[in-house]
Design a protein around this motif. Sequence first.
Motif, PDB file in Angstrom:
ATOM      1  N   LEU A 150       0.835  -1.202   0.000  1.00 47.28           N
ATOM      2  CA  LEU A 150       0.000   0.000   0.000  1.00 47.28           C
ATOM      3  C   LEU A 150       0.868   1.250   0.000  1.00 47.28           C
ATOM      4  CD1 LEU A 150      -2.953   1.106   0.232  1.00 47.28           C
ATOM      5  CD2 LEU A 150      -2.572   1.202   2.702  1.00 47.28           C
ATOM      6  N   ASP A 151       1.894   1.252   0.804  1.00 47.94           N
ATOM      7  CA  ASP A 151       2.797   2.402   0.906  1.00 47.94           C
ATOM      8  C   ASP A 151       3.501   2.667  -0.417  1.00 47.94           C
ATOM      9  OD1 ASP A 151       4.259   4.475   2.245  1.00 47.94           O
ATOM     10  OD2 ASP A 151       5.957   3.112   2.405  1.00 47.94           O
ATOM     11  N   ALA A 152       3.826   1.593  -1.147  1.00 53.89           N
ATOM     12  CA  ALA A 152       4.539   1.727  -2.421  1.00 53.89           C
ATOM     13  C   ALA A 152       3.601   2.021  -3.588  1.00 53.89           C
ATOM     14  CB  ALA A 152       5.339   0.454  -2.702  1.00 53.89           C
ATOM     15  N   GLY A 153       2.291   2.063  -3.331  1.00 53.55           N
ATOM     16  CA  GLY A 153       1.333   2.285  -4.406  1.00 53.55           C
ATOM     17  C   GLY A 153       1.092   1.054  -5.247  1.00 53.55           C
ATOM     18  N   ALA A 154       1.496  -0.123  -4.749  1.00 54.71           N
ATOM     19  CA  ALA A 154       1.320  -1.375  -5.486  1.00 54.71           C
ATOM     20  C   ALA A 154       0.072  -2.128  -5.064  1.00 54.71           C
ATOM     21  CB  ALA A 154       2.545  -2.269  -5.289  1.00 54.71           C
ATOM     22  N   ALA A 155      -0.697  -1.594  -4.118  1.00 57.54           N
ATOM     23  CA  ALA A 155      -1.934  -2.234  -3.655  1.00 57.54           C
ATOM     24  C   ALA A 155      -3.009  -1.178  -3.484  1.00 57.54           C
ATOM     25  CB  ALA A 155      -1.694  -2.974  -2.336  1.00 57.54           C
ATOM     26  N   ASP A 156      -4.254  -1.558  -3.759  1.00 59.20           N
ATOM     27  CA  ASP A 156      -5.393  -0.692  -3.485  1.00 59.20           C
ATOM     28  C   ASP A 156      -5.855  -0.862  -2.048  1.00 59.20           C
ATOM     29  OD1 ASP A 156      -5.832   0.187  -6.298  1.00 59.20           O
ATOM     30  OD2 ASP A 156      -6.233  -1.951  -6.589  1.00 59.20           O
ATOM     31  N   ILE A 157      -5.700  -2.087  -1.533  1.00 60.84           N
ATOM     32  CA  ILE A 157      -6.189  -2.421  -0.198  1.00 60.84           C
ATOM     33  C   ILE A 157      -5.123  -3.229   0.525  1.00 60.84           C
ATOM     34  CG2 ILE A 157      -7.916  -3.736   1.098  1.00 60.84           C
ATOM     35  CD1 ILE A 157      -9.882  -3.157  -1.206  1.00 60.84           C
ATOM     36  N   TRP A 158      -4.885  -2.872   1.768  1.00 56.26           N
ATOM     37  CA  TRP A 158      -3.983  -3.626   2.640  1.00 56.26           C
ATOM     38  C   TRP A 158      -4.843  -4.440   3.610  1.00 56.26           C
ATOM     39  CZ3 TRP A 158      -1.435  -0.805   7.340  1.00 56.26           C
ATOM     40  CH2 TRP A 158      -0.832  -1.740   8.183  1.00 56.26           C
ATOM     41  N   ALA A 159      -4.767  -5.762   3.507  1.00 55.33           N
ATOM     42  CA  ALA A 159      -5.472  -6.654   4.425  1.00 55.33           C
ATOM     43  C   ALA A 159      -4.560  -6.945   5.605  1.00 55.33           C
ATOM     44  CB  ALA A 159      -5.856  -7.956   3.720  1.00 55.33           C
ATOM     45  N   SER A 160      -5.064  -6.725   6.813  1.00 55.02           N
ATOM     46  CA  SER A 160      -4.210  -6.854   7.997  1.00 55.02           C
ATOM     47  C   SER A 160      -4.964  -7.521   9.142  1.00 55.02           C
ATOM     48  CB  SER A 160      -3.713  -5.477   8.448  1.00 55.02           C
ATOM     49  OG  SER A 160      -2.852  -5.584   9.562  1.00 55.02           O
ATOM     50  N   SER A 161      -4.313  -8.455   9.799  1.00 54.51           N
ATOM     51  CA  SER A 161      -4.911  -9.098  10.977  1.00 54.51           C
ATOM     52  C   SER A 161      -4.381  -8.470  12.260  1.00 54.51           C
ATOM     53  CB  SER A 161      -4.656 -10.610  10.965  1.00 54.51           C
ATOM     54  OG  SER A 161      -3.307 -10.904  10.718  1.00 54.51           O
ATOM     55  N   ARG A 162      -3.967  -7.229  12.164  1.00 50.41           N
ATOM     56  CA  ARG A 162      -3.567  -6.417  13.318  1.00 50.41           C
ATOM     57  C   ARG A 162      -3.805  -4.960  12.963  1.00 50.41           C
ATOM     58  NH1 ARG A 162       0.664  -3.708  11.493  1.00 50.41           N
ATOM     59  NH2 ARG A 162       2.223  -4.670  10.150  1.00 50.41           N
ATOM     60  N   PRO A 163      -3.927  -4.073  13.955  1.00 48.35           N
ATOM     61  CA  PRO A 163      -4.053  -2.653  13.626  1.00 48.35           C
ATOM     62  C   PRO A 163      -2.742  -2.091  13.101  1.00 48.35           C
ATOM     63  CG  PRO A 163      -3.919  -2.969  16.003  1.00 48.35           C
ATOM     64  CD  PRO A 163      -4.021  -4.341  15.405  1.00 48.35           C
ATOM     65  N   ALA A 164      -2.843  -1.008  12.357  1.00 44.43           N
ATOM     66  CA  ALA A 164      -1.647  -0.349  11.841  1.00 44.43           C
ATOM     67  C   ALA A 164      -0.745   0.096  12.990  1.00 44.43           C
ATOM     68  CB  ALA A 164      -2.035   0.853  10.992  1.00 44.43           C
ATOM     69  N   LYS A 165       0.546  -0.110  12.826  1.00 44.01           N
ATOM     70  CA  LYS A 165       1.509   0.299  13.846  1.00 44.01           C
ATOM     71  C   LYS A 165       1.744   1.813  13.757  1.00 44.01           C
ATOM     72  CE  LYS A 165       3.975  -4.132  13.546  1.00 44.01           C
ATOM     73  NZ  LYS A 165       5.258  -4.800  13.198  1.00 44.01           N
ATOM     74  N   PRO A 166       2.134   2.446  14.877  1.00 46.95           N
ATOM     75  CA  PRO A 166       2.412   3.888  14.836  1.00 46.95           C
ATOM     76  C   PRO A 166       3.413   4.273  13.749  1.00 46.95           C
ATOM     77  CG  PRO A 166       2.331   3.132  17.105  1.00 46.95           C
ATOM     78  CD  PRO A 166       2.244   1.900  16.248  1.00 46.95           C
ATOM     79  N   SER A 167       4.423   3.430  13.543  1.00 45.05           N
ATOM     80  CA  SER A 167       5.420   3.747  12.512  1.00 45.05           C
ATOM     81  C   SER A 167       4.793   3.715  11.122  1.00 45.05           C
ATOM     82  CB  SER A 167       6.581   2.750  12.583  1.00 45.05           C
ATOM     83  OG  SER A 167       6.125   1.416  12.382  1.00 45.05           O
ATOM     84  N   GLU A 168       3.827   2.815  10.908  1.00 50.80           N
ATOM     85  CA  GLU A 168       3.154   2.736   9.611  1.00 50.80           C
ATOM     86  C   GLU A 168       2.215   3.925   9.417  1.00 50.80           C
ATOM     87  OE1 GLU A 168       3.173  -2.177   9.386  1.00 50.80           O
ATOM     88  OE2 GLU A 168       1.511  -1.108  10.346  1.00 50.80           O
ATOM     89  N   VAL A 169       1.530   4.312  10.492  1.00 48.25           N
ATOM     90  CA  VAL A 169       0.664   5.492  10.423  1.00 48.25           C
ATOM     91  C   VAL A 169       1.488   6.718  10.062  1.00 48.25           C
ATOM     92  CG1 VAL A 169      -0.833   7.021  11.761  1.00 48.25           C
ATOM     93  CG2 VAL A 169      -1.026   4.542  12.050  1.00 48.25           C
ATOM     94  N   ASP A 170       2.644   6.868  10.703  1.00 44.12           N
ATOM     95  CA  ASP A 170       3.509   8.023  10.441  1.00 44.12           C
ATOM     96  C   ASP A 170       4.020   8.017   9.003  1.00 44.12           C
ATOM     97  OD1 ASP A 170       3.160   8.793  13.048  1.00 44.12           O
ATOM     98  OD2 ASP A 170       5.079   8.001  13.749  1.00 44.12           O
ATOM     99  N   ARG A 171       4.379   6.855   8.506  1.00 45.98           N
ATOM    100  CA  ARG A 171       4.941   6.777   7.164  1.00 45.98           C
ATOM    101  C   ARG A 171       3.915   7.144   6.093  1.00 45.98           C
ATOM    102  NH1 ARG A 171       9.359   2.620   4.878  1.00 45.98           N
ATOM    103  NH2 ARG A 171       9.064   3.013   2.651  1.00 45.98           N
ATOM    104  N   MET A 172       2.636   6.813   6.345  1.00 45.04           N
ATOM    105  CA  MET A 172       1.581   7.107   5.371  1.00 45.04           C
ATOM    106  C   MET A 172       0.952   8.482   5.578  1.00 45.04           C
ATOM    107  SD  MET A 172       0.741   4.725   3.033  1.00 45.04           S
ATOM    108  CE  MET A 172      -1.017   4.947   2.772  1.00 45.04           C
ATOM    109  N   ALA A 173       1.380   9.206   6.596  1.00 47.19           N
ATOM    110  CA  ALA A 173       0.704  10.448   6.999  1.00 47.19           C
ATOM    111  C   ALA A 173       0.581  11.455   5.865  1.00 47.19           C
ATOM    112  CB  ALA A 173       1.437  11.072   8.182  1.00 47.19           C
TER     113      ALA A 173
END
Length: 445
Positions: A99-122
């Motif tokens: 998702l971050d690289a623009g290679a996915a429309d949807i990120w399927a996750s069995s955990r909540p987004a980590k703070p570092s991931e939230v920051d990177r996509m901000a």
Amino acid sequence: MTSNLLARFSGRALMALCALAMASAPVHAETLEIHGSNTIGATLAPMLVEGFLAGQAGQPVTRRGTGEANEQILTGQRANTAVQALVAAHGSSTGFRALDAGAADIWASSRPAKPSEVDRMAGRADLRDLTSEHVIAIDGLAVLVNPGNPVNQLSIETLARIFAGEIRNWSDVGGKDQAIRLYARDDRSGTWDTFQSLVLGKTYTLDPTAQRYESNDQLSDDVSRDPAGIGFAGLASVRNSKVLAISDGQAPALKPNQLTVASEDYPLARRLYMYTAGNQTPVLAREFIEFVLGEDGQAIVSESGFVSQNPMAVKPELDGQTPDTFRRLTANYQRLTVNFRFSEGRTKLDNKAQRDLRRVAEYLAQTNQSTDDVLLIGFADQQSNELRAQMISELRALSVRKALSDLGVGDIAYTGYGHYMPVGTAGGDTGQQRNGRVEVWVRGL
């Protein structure tokens, strides 16, 4: 996403796709890419895509592999347009990277987004916002043993010590005199992240002798054949293994079932997510998410073996620790399989709760129940005194009452039950979040 999708085809599969496109009437094609969790991608995501596309055009949906393990291509139609959807299930962390690289429309996750991931996509989207974070199902992390194992329940603390290698023989926990063998998901898995967070925490480390797996189903199958084995997997992957009841602190031991998992009272319940890039999400992906969160999509969630968020009324089995006052309060009621939850000491509803408000309103309308048939019961996490706990529990119930009123569901009776009847350990974040809740009770139909 077309170039990303086609790049994954083997030469033979690419030729087959070209032949299909030439033989079909639609000239243009749309693509949808879902990357991430094996828990979601193995069965649930393909079923949801199939249901979505079949409902769009009433045409059959085909599936094929890409030549890579844990990947599927689904092909169908939407209006007069061909749609190819890729589901790549290599672990929750791989989905974020896509998702971050623009290679996915949807990120399927069995955990909540980590703070570092939230920051990177901000810079592109707020992954904590309702437009990006979508709870698509509830799963119970099932603790699995061989069907012949006499052990029926474990505490989270004991489970942690087993997987850390501190308890090495089944006889130490009421089983047979044999060495314990450990089975665990791999490091890329959201299932592993959840187990590490909810069970091992910061105190314990997984014993290096544990056998690691990319697949929930394979792990479960191997545990079911091993009299000395113990492992963990998503609820949809129990298969032939035996499921243990799990207790958290002084709360009663619970097995994962429709009520305990949907309400998130079960200590190892977890939310399954799909994340999108907020306002940058393509129209096709947005419409797919709306389908998944709706009644039809949630029916598919239930069919897949996970727990739907469509509310159901259930008469719960109250354990011996339940106070008589609570038994009398709820004697003529059934409990809905939905809880409104809050972080410690707070009364603000989270993203899942925003969707659940509408689901509860729709349930009451469909079952022709009036607001006189509904009771909201608020609970607090452990507080320094009873008065503060009572105040917080009542404010939480009141906040749900007001939010439902804003949706046209009139004045509902509510009460607070303080910090009594905890479902988790009061001293940990996960326990606090599960204790701070509002239960919804309806008169028996």
